[in-house]
Design an enzyme around this catalytic site. Structure first.
Site, short mmCIF file in Angstrom:
data_model
loop_
_atom_site.label_atom_id
_atom_site.label_comp_id
_atom_site.label_asym_id
_atom_site.label_seq_id
_atom_site.Cartn_x
_atom_site.Cartn_y
_atom_site.Cartn_z
N ASP A 87 0.85 -1.19 0.00
CA ASP A 87 0.00 0.00 0.00
C ASP A 87 0.88 1.24 0.00
O ASP A 87 1.59 1.51 0.97
CB ASP A 87 -0.90 -0.03 1.25
N GLU A 166 30.27 14.56 -1.06
CA GLU A 166 30.99 14.72 0.20
C GLU A 166 30.01 15.26 1.24
O GLU A 166 29.86 16.47 1.40
CB GLU A 166 32.17 15.69 0.04
N GLU A 168 28.45 16.18 4.79
CA GLU A 168 28.82 16.55 6.16
C GLU A 168 27.60 16.37 7.06
O GLU A 168 26.45 16.40 6.60
CB GLU A 168 29.30 18.00 6.20
N GLU A 248 34.96 18.00 10.99
CA GLU A 248 34.77 19.16 10.12
C GLU A 248 34.92 20.46 10.90
O GLU A 248 35.22 20.47 12.09
CB GLU A 248 33.41 19.09 9.41
N GLU A 256 32.71 14.62 8.59
CA GLU A 256 32.59 14.31 7.16
C GLU A 256 33.17 12.94 6.90
O GLU A 256 34.27 12.61 7.37
CB GLU A 256 33.31 15.36 6.30
N HIS A 305 29.18 18.83 -1.10
CA HIS A 305 29.88 19.13 -2.34
C HIS A 305 29.87 17.87 -3.20
O HIS A 305 30.23 16.79 -2.74
CB HIS A 305 31.32 19.56 -2.06
N ARG A 375 37.54 27.55 -3.55
CA ARG A 375 36.39 27.01 -2.82
C ARG A 375 35.31 28.05 -2.54
O ARG A 375 34.30 27.72 -1.91
CB ARG A 375 36.86 26.34 -1.52
N GLU A 394 33.27 20.01 -9.37
CA GLU A 394 32.65 19.89 -8.05
C GLU A 394 31.63 21.01 -7.90
O GLU A 394 31.98 22.20 -7.92
CB GLU A 394 33.72 20.02 -6.96
N ARG A 396 29.37 22.88 -5.43
CA ARG A 396 29.50 23.01 -3.98
C ARG A 396 28.23 23.50 -3.28
O ARG A 396 28.18 23.56 -2.06
CB ARG A 396 30.66 23.97 -3.67
#
Length: 505
Positions: A87, A166, A168, A248, A256, A305, A375, A394, A396
Protein backbone atom coordinates in the site's frame (compact mmCIF):
# COMPACT_ATOMS: atom_id res chain seq x y z
CA UNK A 1 21.03 22.22 28.98
CA UNK A 2 20.13 20.59 32.27
CA UNK A 3 23.02 19.41 34.41
CA UNK A 4 21.90 15.80 34.69
CA UNK A 5 23.08 14.62 31.26
CA UNK A 6 25.90 12.15 31.90
CA UNK A 7 28.76 12.10 29.41
CA UNK A 8 30.42 8.93 30.74
CA UNK A 9 33.85 8.64 32.32
CA UNK A 10 35.90 8.42 29.12
CA UNK A 11 34.02 10.87 26.85
CA UNK A 12 32.99 7.94 24.63
CA UNK A 13 29.52 6.36 24.46
CA UNK A 14 28.03 5.70 27.91
CA UNK A 15 26.45 2.37 26.99
CA UNK A 16 29.41 0.74 25.30
CA UNK A 17 32.73 2.28 24.47
CA UNK A 18 34.50 1.96 21.16
CA UNK A 19 36.60 -1.04 22.20
CA UNK A 20 33.53 -3.00 23.24
CA UNK A 21 31.77 -2.09 20.01
CA UNK A 22 34.82 -3.13 17.98
CA UNK A 23 34.86 -6.54 19.65
CA UNK A 24 31.15 -6.96 19.07
CA UNK A 25 31.53 -6.12 15.40
CA UNK A 26 34.54 -8.39 14.92
CA UNK A 27 32.70 -11.32 16.49
CA UNK A 28 30.65 -11.57 13.31
CA UNK A 29 32.95 -10.89 10.38
CA UNK A 30 31.04 -12.95 7.82
CA UNK A 31 30.47 -11.41 4.40
CA UNK A 32 27.77 -8.75 4.84
CA UNK A 33 26.91 -7.98 1.21
CA UNK A 34 26.99 -9.58 -2.22
CA UNK A 35 26.56 -8.03 -5.66
CA UNK A 36 24.10 -10.59 -7.00
CA UNK A 37 23.06 -10.92 -10.62
CA UNK A 38 19.72 -12.62 -9.94
CA UNK A 39 17.05 -13.13 -7.34
CA UNK A 40 18.04 -16.77 -6.96
CA UNK A 41 21.63 -15.80 -6.16
CA UNK A 42 20.51 -13.14 -3.69
CA UNK A 43 18.14 -15.48 -1.84
CA UNK A 44 20.86 -18.14 -1.69
CA UNK A 45 23.18 -15.55 -0.14
CA UNK A 46 20.55 -14.84 2.49
CA UNK A 47 20.07 -18.51 3.32
CA UNK A 48 23.84 -18.94 3.68
CA UNK A 49 23.54 -16.43 6.53
CA UNK A 50 20.56 -18.26 8.06
CA UNK A 51 18.21 -15.36 7.41
CA UNK A 52 14.51 -16.05 7.73
CA UNK A 53 13.44 -12.44 7.15
CA UNK A 54 13.81 -10.01 4.24
CA UNK A 55 13.65 -6.22 4.65
CA UNK A 56 12.60 -4.22 1.59
CA UNK A 57 13.80 -0.60 1.64
CA UNK A 58 12.67 2.16 -0.73
CA UNK A 59 12.99 5.95 -0.85
CA UNK A 60 10.13 8.43 -0.59
CA UNK A 61 10.03 11.66 -2.57
CA UNK A 62 11.63 13.66 0.26
CA UNK A 63 14.61 11.29 0.51
CA UNK A 64 13.80 9.09 3.53
CA UNK A 65 14.07 5.32 3.48
CA UNK A 66 10.81 3.46 4.16
CA UNK A 67 10.65 -0.31 4.65
CA UNK A 68 8.62 -3.40 5.39
CA UNK A 69 9.67 -6.94 6.24
CA UNK A 70 8.53 -10.33 4.92
CA UNK A 71 9.55 -13.90 5.60
CA UNK A 72 12.17 -15.14 3.18
CA UNK A 73 9.74 -17.81 1.96
CA UNK A 74 7.29 -15.04 1.03
CA UNK A 75 9.77 -13.59 -1.46
CA UNK A 76 10.11 -16.04 -4.35
CA UNK A 77 12.76 -15.48 -6.99
CA UNK A 78 10.02 -14.41 -9.40
CA UNK A 79 9.28 -11.37 -7.22
CA UNK A 80 12.50 -9.71 -8.38
CA UNK A 81 10.97 -9.40 -11.86
CA UNK A 82 7.26 -9.34 -11.00
CA UNK A 83 7.36 -7.22 -7.85
CA UNK A 84 5.71 -7.54 -4.47
CA UNK A 85 2.53 -5.61 -3.72
CA UNK A 86 2.14 -3.02 -0.95
CA UNK A 87 0.00 0.00 0.00
CA UNK A 88 1.66 3.21 -1.18
CA UNK A 89 -1.06 5.63 -0.10
CA UNK A 90 0.65 6.71 3.13
CA UNK A 91 4.04 7.48 1.58
CA UNK A 92 4.77 11.21 1.51
CA UNK A 93 4.26 12.79 -1.89
CA UNK A 94 2.90 9.61 -3.48
CA UNK A 95 -0.61 8.38 -4.28
CA UNK A 96 -4.06 8.81 -2.80
CA UNK A 97 -5.90 5.93 -1.16
CA UNK A 98 -8.06 5.40 -4.26
CA UNK A 99 -4.97 4.24 -6.24
CA UNK A 100 -2.78 2.89 -3.47
CA UNK A 101 -1.67 -0.48 -4.87
CA UNK A 102 1.99 -0.42 -5.89
CA UNK A 103 4.79 -2.88 -6.54
CA UNK A 104 8.16 -2.91 -4.82
CA UNK A 105 10.94 -4.25 -7.08
CA UNK A 106 13.96 -5.57 -5.10
CA UNK A 107 17.35 -5.11 -6.78
CA UNK A 108 19.42 -8.30 -6.21
CA UNK A 109 22.63 -6.31 -6.73
CA UNK A 110 21.97 -4.45 -3.47
CA UNK A 111 21.69 -7.50 -1.17
CA UNK A 112 23.16 -7.03 2.31
CA UNK A 113 22.74 -8.45 5.79
CA UNK A 114 21.27 -5.64 7.89
CA UNK A 115 23.62 -4.91 10.81
CA UNK A 116 20.99 -3.00 12.81
CA UNK A 117 18.27 -5.66 13.08
CA UNK A 118 18.63 -8.23 15.86
CA UNK A 119 17.30 -11.16 13.84
CA UNK A 120 19.54 -12.00 10.84
CA UNK A 121 17.79 -10.17 8.01
CA UNK A 122 18.48 -9.95 4.29
CA UNK A 123 17.91 -6.41 2.96
CA UNK A 124 17.35 -5.06 -0.53
CA UNK A 125 17.10 -1.56 -1.96
CA UNK A 126 14.03 -1.37 -4.19
CA UNK A 127 12.47 0.60 -6.99
CA UNK A 128 8.71 1.08 -7.34
CA UNK A 129 6.46 0.13 -10.27
CA UNK A 130 2.82 0.62 -11.18
CA UNK A 131 0.88 -2.68 -10.96
CA UNK A 132 -1.26 -1.85 -14.00
CA UNK A 133 1.19 -0.36 -16.48
CA UNK A 134 4.20 -2.29 -15.07
CA UNK A 135 6.21 0.87 -15.71
CA UNK A 136 8.52 2.51 -13.19
CA UNK A 137 6.58 4.85 -10.92
CA UNK A 138 7.10 8.47 -11.96
CA UNK A 139 7.40 9.75 -8.36
CA UNK A 140 9.81 7.07 -7.18
CA UNK A 141 13.21 8.78 -6.78
CA UNK A 142 15.17 5.61 -7.53
CA UNK A 143 13.18 5.11 -10.73
CA UNK A 144 13.97 8.71 -11.70
CA UNK A 145 17.67 7.87 -11.34
CA UNK A 146 17.18 4.77 -13.49
CA UNK A 147 15.43 6.81 -16.18
CA UNK A 148 18.17 9.46 -16.02
CA UNK A 149 20.85 6.85 -16.74
CA UNK A 150 18.78 5.49 -19.63
CA UNK A 151 18.30 8.99 -21.07
CA UNK A 152 22.03 9.70 -20.88
CA UNK A 153 22.74 6.75 -23.16
CA UNK A 154 20.14 7.86 -25.70
CA UNK A 155 21.87 11.24 -26.10
CA UNK A 156 25.02 9.63 -27.47
CA UNK A 157 27.03 12.12 -25.40
CA UNK A 158 28.12 9.62 -22.76
CA UNK A 159 27.15 6.26 -21.37
CA UNK A 160 28.03 6.81 -17.70
CA UNK A 161 27.76 9.67 -15.22
CA UNK A 162 29.83 9.41 -12.05
CA UNK A 163 29.14 11.25 -8.82
CA UNK A 164 31.12 11.60 -5.61
CA UNK A 165 29.16 13.39 -2.86
CA UNK A 166 30.99 14.72 0.20
CA UNK A 167 28.28 14.78 2.84
CA UNK A 168 28.82 16.55 6.16
CA UNK A 169 26.76 15.98 9.29
CA UNK A 170 26.66 16.73 13.01
CA UNK A 171 26.90 14.23 15.87
CA UNK A 172 25.21 15.56 18.99
CA UNK A 173 24.83 14.16 22.49
CA UNK A 174 21.36 15.57 23.03
CA UNK A 175 18.64 17.25 20.98
CA UNK A 176 15.36 18.75 22.19
CA UNK A 177 12.79 20.84 20.36
CA UNK A 178 9.12 21.74 20.59
CA UNK A 179 6.61 23.84 18.68
CA UNK A 180 3.29 24.80 20.25
CA UNK A 181 0.83 27.59 19.51
CA UNK A 182 2.13 29.52 22.53
CA UNK A 183 5.85 28.81 22.35
CA UNK A 184 8.75 27.08 20.64
CA UNK A 185 12.38 26.21 21.26
CA UNK A 186 15.27 24.02 20.15
CA UNK A 187 18.44 23.06 21.96
CA UNK A 188 21.28 20.74 21.01
CA UNK A 189 24.34 19.81 23.01
CA UNK A 190 27.71 18.19 22.51
CA UNK A 191 30.57 17.47 24.86
CA UNK A 192 32.76 19.20 22.24
CA UNK A 193 30.64 22.37 22.16
CA UNK A 194 32.51 25.58 22.94
CA UNK A 195 29.55 26.71 25.09
CA UNK A 196 30.45 23.93 27.58
CA UNK A 197 33.80 25.35 28.71
CA UNK A 198 32.23 26.41 32.01
CA UNK A 199 29.95 23.47 32.56
CA UNK A 200 30.36 21.17 35.56
CA UNK A 201 30.86 17.80 33.88
CA UNK A 202 32.29 16.03 36.95
CA UNK A 203 35.00 16.67 35.77
CA UNK A 204 35.17 19.01 32.80
CA UNK A 205 38.32 17.96 30.92
CA UNK A 206 38.44 20.94 28.55
CA UNK A 207 39.55 20.64 24.92
CA UNK A 208 36.32 22.19 23.63
CA UNK A 209 36.33 23.14 19.95
CA UNK A 210 36.09 26.87 19.25
CA UNK A 211 33.77 28.08 16.49
CA UNK A 212 35.24 27.42 13.04
CA UNK A 213 38.27 25.56 14.51
CA UNK A 214 37.07 21.97 14.19
CA UNK A 215 38.97 21.10 11.01
CA UNK A 216 41.42 18.22 11.61
CA UNK A 217 42.29 18.48 15.35
CA UNK A 218 43.62 15.25 16.86
CA UNK A 219 42.18 13.63 20.01
CA UNK A 220 41.45 14.53 22.76
CA UNK A 221 39.97 17.60 21.06
CA UNK A 222 38.43 15.33 18.44
CA UNK A 223 36.30 13.06 20.66
CA UNK A 224 34.64 11.26 17.74
CA UNK A 225 37.51 9.47 16.01
CA UNK A 226 36.51 6.01 17.27
CA UNK A 227 32.87 6.58 16.43
CA UNK A 228 33.60 7.72 12.88
CA UNK A 229 35.95 4.74 12.44
CA UNK A 230 33.09 2.38 13.26
CA UNK A 231 30.87 4.20 10.78
CA UNK A 232 33.52 3.77 8.09
CA UNK A 233 34.04 0.08 8.81
CA UNK A 234 30.30 -0.60 8.84
CA UNK A 235 29.92 1.16 5.48
CA UNK A 236 32.70 -0.94 4.01
CA UNK A 237 31.11 -4.07 5.47
CA UNK A 238 28.03 -3.20 3.41
CA UNK A 239 29.95 -2.56 0.19
CA UNK A 240 30.20 1.23 0.31
CA UNK A 241 33.81 2.24 -0.33
CA UNK A 242 35.09 5.10 1.82
CA UNK A 243 37.93 7.43 0.84
CA UNK A 244 38.43 9.32 4.12
CA UNK A 245 36.83 10.56 7.31
CA UNK A 246 37.59 13.54 9.54
CA UNK A 247 36.24 16.15 11.90
CA UNK A 248 34.77 19.16 10.12
CA UNK A 249 35.06 22.90 10.71
CA UNK A 250 32.24 23.57 13.15
CA UNK A 251 32.23 23.02 16.89
CA UNK A 252 30.01 20.40 18.54
CA UNK A 253 30.73 17.29 16.51
CA UNK A 254 30.62 18.22 12.84
CA UNK A 255 31.96 15.35 10.74
CA UNK A 256 32.59 14.31 7.16
CA UNK A 257 32.92 10.83 5.68
CA UNK A 258 33.62 10.77 1.94
CA UNK A 259 32.48 7.78 -0.07
CA UNK A 260 34.09 6.76 -3.35
CA UNK A 261 32.47 7.96 -6.57
CA UNK A 262 30.00 5.69 -8.33
CA UNK A 263 27.45 5.75 -11.15
CA UNK A 264 24.34 7.88 -10.71
CA UNK A 265 22.03 5.09 -9.52
CA UNK A 266 24.62 3.41 -7.33
CA UNK A 267 25.60 6.74 -5.78
CA UNK A 268 21.99 7.15 -4.73
CA UNK A 269 21.99 3.63 -3.26
CA UNK A 270 25.30 4.27 -1.51
CA UNK A 271 24.11 7.53 0.02
CA UNK A 272 20.89 6.00 1.33
CA UNK A 273 23.00 3.26 2.94
CA UNK A 274 25.38 5.96 4.20
CA UNK A 275 22.66 7.89 6.02
CA UNK A 276 21.23 4.67 7.46
CA UNK A 277 24.63 3.64 8.83
CA UNK A 278 25.58 7.07 10.19
CA UNK A 279 22.33 7.48 12.10
CA UNK A 280 22.22 3.95 13.48
CA UNK A 281 25.88 3.73 14.54
CA UNK A 282 25.48 7.09 16.30
CA UNK A 283 22.41 5.76 18.10
CA UNK A 284 24.28 2.64 19.21
CA UNK A 285 26.81 4.95 20.80
CA UNK A 286 23.95 6.86 22.47
CA UNK A 287 24.51 9.87 20.24
CA UNK A 288 22.37 11.37 17.51
CA UNK A 289 23.43 12.28 13.96
CA UNK A 290 21.69 14.85 11.77
CA UNK A 291 22.08 15.87 8.13
CA UNK A 292 20.22 19.12 8.79
CA UNK A 293 22.21 21.74 6.83
CA UNK A 294 22.37 24.46 9.52
CA UNK A 295 21.65 23.21 13.05
CA UNK A 296 23.90 25.80 14.77
CA UNK A 297 23.86 29.58 14.59
CA UNK A 298 27.18 31.33 14.00
CA UNK A 299 29.19 28.38 12.73
CA UNK A 300 29.56 26.40 9.53
CA UNK A 301 26.66 24.39 8.20
CA UNK A 302 26.78 20.99 6.52
CA UNK A 303 27.16 20.84 2.76
CA UNK A 304 27.31 18.05 0.22
CA UNK A 305 29.88 19.13 -2.34
CA UNK A 306 29.25 16.84 -5.30
CA UNK A 307 31.99 15.79 -7.73
CA UNK A 308 30.77 14.68 -11.15
CA UNK A 309 32.02 13.64 -14.57
CA UNK A 310 30.85 11.95 -17.77
CA UNK A 311 32.45 8.92 -19.43
CA UNK A 312 31.94 7.08 -22.70
CA UNK A 313 33.21 3.61 -23.59
CA UNK A 314 35.52 3.68 -20.60
CA UNK A 315 37.08 7.05 -21.45
CA UNK A 316 36.76 10.27 -19.41
CA UNK A 317 35.08 13.11 -21.30
CA UNK A 318 35.96 16.01 -19.01
CA UNK A 319 39.72 15.99 -19.67
CA UNK A 320 41.06 18.32 -22.35
CA UNK A 321 43.24 21.29 -23.17
CA UNK A 322 40.96 24.10 -22.09
CA UNK A 323 40.84 25.96 -18.77
CA UNK A 324 42.20 23.90 -15.82
CA UNK A 325 42.69 20.89 -18.09
CA UNK A 326 39.00 20.62 -18.94
CA UNK A 327 37.47 19.71 -22.28
CA UNK A 328 35.07 21.97 -24.15
CA UNK A 329 32.34 19.48 -23.31
CA UNK A 330 33.10 19.87 -19.58
CA UNK A 331 32.92 23.67 -19.85
CA UNK A 332 29.53 23.41 -21.49
CA UNK A 333 28.45 21.04 -18.70
CA UNK A 334 29.48 23.75 -16.22
CA UNK A 335 27.54 26.26 -18.29
CA UNK A 336 24.41 24.14 -17.85
CA UNK A 337 24.94 23.80 -14.11
CA UNK A 338 25.42 27.55 -13.66
CA UNK A 339 22.47 28.48 -15.88
CA UNK A 340 20.06 26.16 -14.09
CA UNK A 341 21.54 26.47 -10.58
CA UNK A 342 18.72 28.62 -9.18
CA UNK A 343 16.19 25.97 -10.21
CA UNK A 344 18.48 23.15 -9.07
CA UNK A 345 18.52 24.52 -5.53
CA UNK A 346 14.86 23.51 -5.14
CA UNK A 347 16.15 19.91 -5.46
CA UNK A 348 19.73 20.07 -4.18
CA UNK A 349 18.85 22.34 -1.21
CA UNK A 350 15.30 21.27 -0.44
CA UNK A 351 14.60 22.68 3.05
CA UNK A 352 13.99 26.06 4.62
CA UNK A 353 17.02 25.33 6.77
CA UNK A 354 19.15 24.90 3.62
CA UNK A 355 19.00 28.64 3.02
CA UNK A 356 20.34 29.42 6.47
CA UNK A 357 23.53 27.74 5.21
CA UNK A 358 23.50 29.48 1.84
CA UNK A 359 24.81 32.82 3.09
CA UNK A 360 28.22 34.41 2.42
CA UNK A 361 31.13 33.80 4.78
CA UNK A 362 30.59 30.19 5.84
CA UNK A 363 32.21 28.28 2.95
CA UNK A 364 28.75 27.92 1.42
CA UNK A 365 28.96 29.16 -2.17
CA UNK A 366 26.00 31.31 -3.11
CA UNK A 367 27.71 33.01 -6.05
CA UNK A 368 27.40 31.28 -9.40
CA UNK A 369 30.91 31.15 -10.82
CA UNK A 370 33.54 28.53 -11.60
CA UNK A 371 37.24 28.34 -10.87
CA UNK A 372 40.12 25.94 -10.33
CA UNK A 373 40.91 25.26 -6.67
CA UNK A 374 38.77 28.21 -5.54
CA UNK A 375 36.39 27.01 -2.82
CA UNK A 376 34.45 30.26 -2.80
CA UNK A 377 33.08 29.48 -6.28
CA UNK A 378 29.96 27.36 -6.60
CA UNK A 379 31.72 25.19 -9.21
CA UNK A 380 35.30 24.20 -8.46
CA UNK A 381 37.68 22.21 -10.67
CA UNK A 382 39.90 20.07 -8.43
CA UNK A 383 43.47 19.83 -9.69
CA UNK A 384 44.95 17.33 -7.24
CA UNK A 385 45.94 14.96 -10.05
CA UNK A 386 46.99 15.45 -13.70
CA UNK A 387 45.39 12.12 -14.66
CA UNK A 388 42.55 12.48 -17.23
CA UNK A 389 40.59 9.94 -15.19
CA UNK A 390 40.61 12.31 -12.21
CA UNK A 391 39.28 15.27 -14.18
CA UNK A 392 35.92 16.31 -12.79
CA UNK A 393 33.94 19.29 -11.57
CA UNK A 394 32.65 19.89 -8.05
CA UNK A 395 29.29 21.61 -7.52
CA UNK A 396 29.50 23.01 -3.98
CA UNK A 397 26.00 24.37 -3.45
CA UNK A 398 24.10 21.13 -2.57
CA UNK A 399 23.52 20.02 1.00
CA UNK A 400 22.91 16.58 2.56
CA UNK A 401 19.20 17.17 3.13
CA UNK A 402 18.81 16.51 -0.60
CA UNK A 403 17.27 13.35 -1.97
CA UNK A 404 20.45 12.16 -3.67
CA UNK A 405 18.67 10.24 -6.44
CA UNK A 406 16.84 13.42 -7.47
CA UNK A 407 19.82 15.72 -6.90
CA UNK A 408 22.25 13.72 -9.04
CA UNK A 409 19.68 13.19 -11.79
CA UNK A 410 18.85 16.92 -11.86
CA UNK A 411 22.51 18.01 -11.90
CA UNK A 412 23.26 15.62 -14.76
CA UNK A 413 20.24 16.88 -16.72
CA UNK A 414 21.39 20.48 -16.25
CA UNK A 415 24.90 19.59 -17.39
CA UNK A 416 23.60 17.70 -20.43
CA UNK A 417 21.45 20.69 -21.36
CA UNK A 418 24.60 22.78 -21.25
CA UNK A 419 26.35 20.37 -23.61
CA UNK A 420 23.40 20.07 -25.99
CA UNK A 421 22.99 23.83 -26.21
CA UNK A 422 26.70 24.67 -25.98
CA UNK A 423 26.13 27.00 -23.04
CA UNK A 424 29.16 29.19 -22.39
CA UNK A 425 29.99 29.37 -18.65
CA UNK A 426 31.77 32.70 -19.14
CA UNK A 427 35.19 33.50 -17.75
CA UNK A 428 36.43 31.77 -14.57
CA UNK A 429 36.58 33.82 -11.40
CA UNK A 430 39.94 33.38 -9.69
CA UNK A 431 39.36 35.79 -6.79
CA UNK A 432 38.01 35.12 -3.31
CA UNK A 433 34.38 35.93 -4.03
CA UNK A 434 33.63 36.63 -0.37
CA UNK A 435 36.06 39.54 -0.46
CA UNK A 436 35.02 41.11 -3.78
CA UNK A 437 34.13 44.82 -3.62
CA UNK A 438 30.39 45.51 -4.03
CA UNK A 439 30.72 46.81 -7.58
CA UNK A 440 32.29 43.52 -8.72
CA UNK A 441 30.11 41.27 -6.57
CA UNK A 442 26.87 42.61 -8.01
CA UNK A 443 27.94 41.30 -11.43
CA UNK A 444 28.08 37.72 -10.13
CA UNK A 445 24.71 35.91 -10.20
CA UNK A 446 23.59 34.13 -7.04
CA UNK A 447 21.37 31.28 -5.94
CA UNK A 448 17.99 32.13 -4.35
CA UNK A 449 18.02 33.22 -0.72
CA UNK A 450 14.95 31.23 0.35
CA UNK A 451 13.15 27.97 -0.36
CA UNK A 452 10.29 29.99 -1.83
CA UNK A 453 12.72 31.66 -4.22
CA UNK A 454 14.15 28.27 -5.20
CA UNK A 455 10.66 26.92 -5.86
CA UNK A 456 9.84 29.94 -8.02
CA UNK A 457 13.05 29.41 -10.00
CA UNK A 458 12.15 25.75 -10.59
CA UNK A 459 8.63 26.75 -11.60
CA UNK A 460 10.08 28.99 -14.32
CA UNK A 461 12.95 26.73 -15.37
CA UNK A 462 12.31 22.97 -15.49
CA UNK A 463 12.00 22.03 -19.17
CA UNK A 464 15.54 20.62 -19.09
CA UNK A 465 14.41 18.10 -16.45
CA UNK A 466 11.53 16.80 -18.57
CA UNK A 467 13.69 15.47 -21.40
CA UNK A 468 13.42 11.71 -21.82
CA UNK A 469 10.61 11.66 -19.22
CA UNK A 470 13.29 11.58 -16.53
CA UNK A 471 11.28 13.97 -14.39
CA UNK A 472 7.61 14.43 -15.25
CA UNK A 473 5.50 17.58 -14.95
CA UNK A 474 3.61 15.80 -12.18
CA UNK A 475 6.83 15.26 -10.22
CA UNK A 476 7.85 18.90 -10.67
CA UNK A 477 4.42 20.10 -9.55
CA UNK A 478 4.54 17.82 -6.51
CA UNK A 479 8.00 19.07 -5.53
CA UNK A 480 6.83 22.67 -5.91
CA UNK A 481 3.83 21.99 -3.70
CA UNK A 482 6.02 20.39 -1.04
CA UNK A 483 8.57 23.24 -1.10
CA UNK A 484 5.92 25.94 -0.83
CA UNK A 485 4.22 24.06 2.00
CA UNK A 486 7.52 23.92 3.93
CA UNK A 487 8.14 27.61 3.29
CA UNK A 488 4.69 28.49 4.63
CA UNK A 489 5.16 26.29 7.71
CA UNK A 490 8.10 28.48 8.71
CA UNK A 491 6.68 31.78 7.44
CA UNK A 492 3.46 31.54 9.45
CA UNK A 493 5.04 30.92 12.85
CA UNK A 494 6.43 33.51 15.27
CA UNK A 495 10.17 33.04 15.81
CA UNK A 496 11.92 33.41 19.20
CA UNK A 497 14.28 36.03 17.79
CA UNK A 498 11.24 38.15 16.94
CA UNK A 499 10.40 38.37 20.64
CA UNK A 500 13.91 39.61 21.33
CA UNK A 501 13.70 42.21 18.59
CA UNK A 502 10.07 43.33 18.75
CA UNK A 503 8.31 42.44 22.02
CA UNK A 504 8.80 45.87 23.55
CA UNK A 505 7.67 47.84 20.50
Amino acid sequence: MSGDLAWGNSRVPPRENAIQYKRKRESDMAEKYKRCASGEEALAFGREHNTRLVDLKFCDLLGTWQHFTVGINELPAEAFAEGLGFDGSSIRGWRGIQESDMLVMPDPYTAFIDPFIAEPTLSFICAISDPITRQTYARDPRSIAIRAEAYLKTTGIADSAYFGPEAEFFIFDDVRYENQSNGSFYEVDSVEGIWNTGRDEEPNLGHKIRHKEGYFPVPPTDTLQDLRDQMVLCLEDLGVSVERQHHEVATAGQAEIDIRFNTLLRTGDDMMTYKYVIKNIARRFEKTATFMPKPLFGDNGSGMHTHQSLWKEGKPLFAGNRYAGLSELALHYIGGILKHAPALTAITNPTTNSFKRLVPGFEAPVNLAYSARNRSASVRIPIYSPSPKAKRIEFRTPDPAANVYLACAAMMMAGLDGIQNRIDPGEPLEKNIYELPPEELKKVPTVPDSLRGAAEALEKDHEFLLKGDVFTKDVIDTLLELRKKDHDALRLRPHPIEYQMYYDI
